[in-house]
Write an enzyme that holds these catalytic residues in place. Structure first.
Site, PDB file in Angstrom:
ATOM      1  N   ASP A   1      68.841  43.750 -14.227  1.00 18.78           N
ATOM      2  CA  ASP A   1      68.309  43.576 -15.575  1.00 18.78           C
ATOM      3  C   ASP A   1      69.474  43.110 -16.425  1.00 18.78           C
ATOM      4  O   ASP A   1      70.382  43.886 -16.728  1.00 18.78           O
ATOM      5  CB  ASP A   1      67.749  44.902 -16.100  1.00 18.78           C
ATOM      6  CG  ASP A   1      67.198  44.783 -17.524  1.00 18.78           C
ATOM      7  OD1 ASP A   1      67.346  43.698 -18.132  1.00 18.78           O
ATOM      8  OD2 ASP A   1      66.643  45.779 -18.021  1.00 18.78           O
ATOM      9  N   ILE A   2      69.461  41.828 -16.809  1.00 19.98           N
ATOM     10  CA  ILE A   2      70.640  41.298 -17.501  1.00 19.98           C
ATOM     11  C   ILE A   2      70.829  41.914 -18.879  1.00 19.98           C
ATOM     12  O   ILE A   2      71.911  41.806 -19.461  1.00 19.98           O
ATOM     13  CB  ILE A   2      70.639  39.753 -17.582  1.00 19.98           C
ATOM     14  CG1 ILE A   2      69.552  39.232 -18.529  1.00 19.98           C
ATOM     15  CG2 ILE A   2      70.517  39.127 -16.200  1.00 19.98           C
ATOM     16  CD1 ILE A   2      69.695  37.746 -18.861  1.00 19.98           C
TER      17      ILE A   2
ATOM     18  N   TYR B   1      64.401  30.301 -29.758  1.00 23.18           N
ATOM     19  CA  TYR B   1      64.680  29.852 -28.389  1.00 23.18           C
ATOM     20  C   TYR B   1      65.694  28.699 -28.411  1.00 23.18           C
ATOM     21  O   TYR B   1      66.660  28.697 -27.635  1.00 23.18           O
ATOM     22  CB  TYR B   1      63.391  29.399 -27.708  1.00 23.18           C
ATOM     23  CG  TYR B   1      63.579  28.950 -26.276  1.00 23.18           C
ATOM     24  CD1 TYR B   1      63.708  29.883 -25.248  1.00 23.18           C
ATOM     25  CD2 TYR B   1      63.638  27.598 -25.947  1.00 23.18           C
ATOM     26  CE1 TYR B   1      63.884  29.483 -23.931  1.00 23.18           C
ATOM     27  CE2 TYR B   1      63.811  27.194 -24.634  1.00 23.18           C
ATOM     28  CZ  TYR B   1      63.935  28.133 -23.638  1.00 23.18           C
ATOM     29  OH  TYR B   1      64.116  27.730 -22.327  1.00 23.18           O
ATOM     30  N   GLY B   2      65.481  27.736 -29.314  1.00 26.29           N
ATOM     31  CA  GLY B   2      66.402  26.606 -29.403  1.00 26.29           C
ATOM     32  C   GLY B   2      67.815  27.040 -29.727  1.00 26.29           C
ATOM     33  O   GLY B   2      68.785  26.573 -29.109  1.00 26.29           O
TER      34      GLY B   2
END
Length: 277
Positions: free
Chosen positions: A63-64, A194-195
């Site tokens: 799990d990062i 997100y961008g």
């Protein structure tokens, strides 16, 4: 396992592009492939699916978003292989365009995983990358679009050749803070969490590649960011024009650059072509 054994690792690999990357590496990489996922049942099911195709991946929980999980993986790789040959940072999240979650919450959650957690994986695993290793950070051209939609001042900061990792972290934190205070528009940020997260990943890749040149030039490690394109996945949605196999092509190409290759390095690559930055 012998520390002489080669190993490639893919984060977020139980489905979608990550699964396709793991499958291609199982077919093409000369060594073990470790498929990781944060959900053990789904990760092991993905391994079984590849085993049914005659492939032999290994599974490891990751799990990062959990630093201890990253460090447990690091210790496993050190113990079993003496390090790591190929790292593909694929794990990431994205809210749907019509998601009603307030923007400031989307910004916090998206940056936490896509930028800060990916950076933590790099912090813990880059020191154990072996000579001639390959690191691929899955980014997006949406990061480039986010850069274009930033203010001129922010663009200059992100494009500065001497931008440090600490400076970048401060910028990413500022975006989250500005979103939380509902002033991100006024402060010159685009309306895409997100961008911005993928802009961060692309710039981080440039900074980390520069550091590898300074500290481990003789090891000839290549680190790049890439855009897999708009792929039909749970995350990309049903309208993505690309298959997961097509999305996996560039990440796998970068992961398997030959030992004598010197480029690309520190670049953003799409369809195996370096993108102007």
């Amino acid at each position: 396992m012998s520390s002489c054994s080669r190993v490639a690792l893919v984060t977020g690999a139980n489905k979608g592009i990550g699964f396709a990357i793991a499958r291609d590496l199982c077919r093409q990489f000369s060594g073990d492939v470790v498929l990781t996922a944060r959900d053990e049942a789904r990760g092991r099911a993905a391994v079984q699916q590849l085993q049914a195709e005659g492939l032999s991946p290994r599974f490891h929980l990751l799990d990062i978003d959990d630093l201890q999980s990253i460090r447990a993986l690091r210790d496993f790789l050190r113990r079993e292989y003496g390090g790591l040959n190929v790292l593909v940072n694929n794990a990431g999240i994205a809210f749907k365009p019509d998601d009603p979650t307030p923007f400031y919450i989307q910004a916090d959650i998206t940056l936490k995983t896509n930028f800060f957690a990916t950076r933590n994986v790099c912090i813990e695993l880059l020191p154990i990358i072996k000579p001639h290793g390959r690191v691929v950070n899955v980014s997006s051209l949406e990061g480039s679009e986010a850069l274009e939609n930033c203010s001129t001042d922010l663009q200059k900061k992100f494009q500065c050749e001497t931008l440090t990792e600490e400076d970048l972290v401060d910028l990413m934190k500022k975006f989250v803070e500005d979103a939380n205070n509902e002033v991100h528009d006024r402060e010159g940020w685009p309306n895409s969490a997100y961008g911005v997260s993928k802009l961060g990943v692309t710039v981080l890749s440039r900074i980390l590649a520069r550091r590898l040149d300074e500290e481990r030039r003789g090891d000839r490690i290549l680190l790049n960011a890439c855009c897999p394109g708009w792929v039909k996945t749970d995350m990309g949605g049903a309208h993505g024009p690309r298959t997961v196999e097509e999305g996996a092509d560039t990440p796998v190409y970068l992961a398997l650059l030959p030992p004598d290759a010197t480029e690309p390095h520190g670049q953003l690559v799409h369809d195996r072509v370096v993108q102007n930055w």
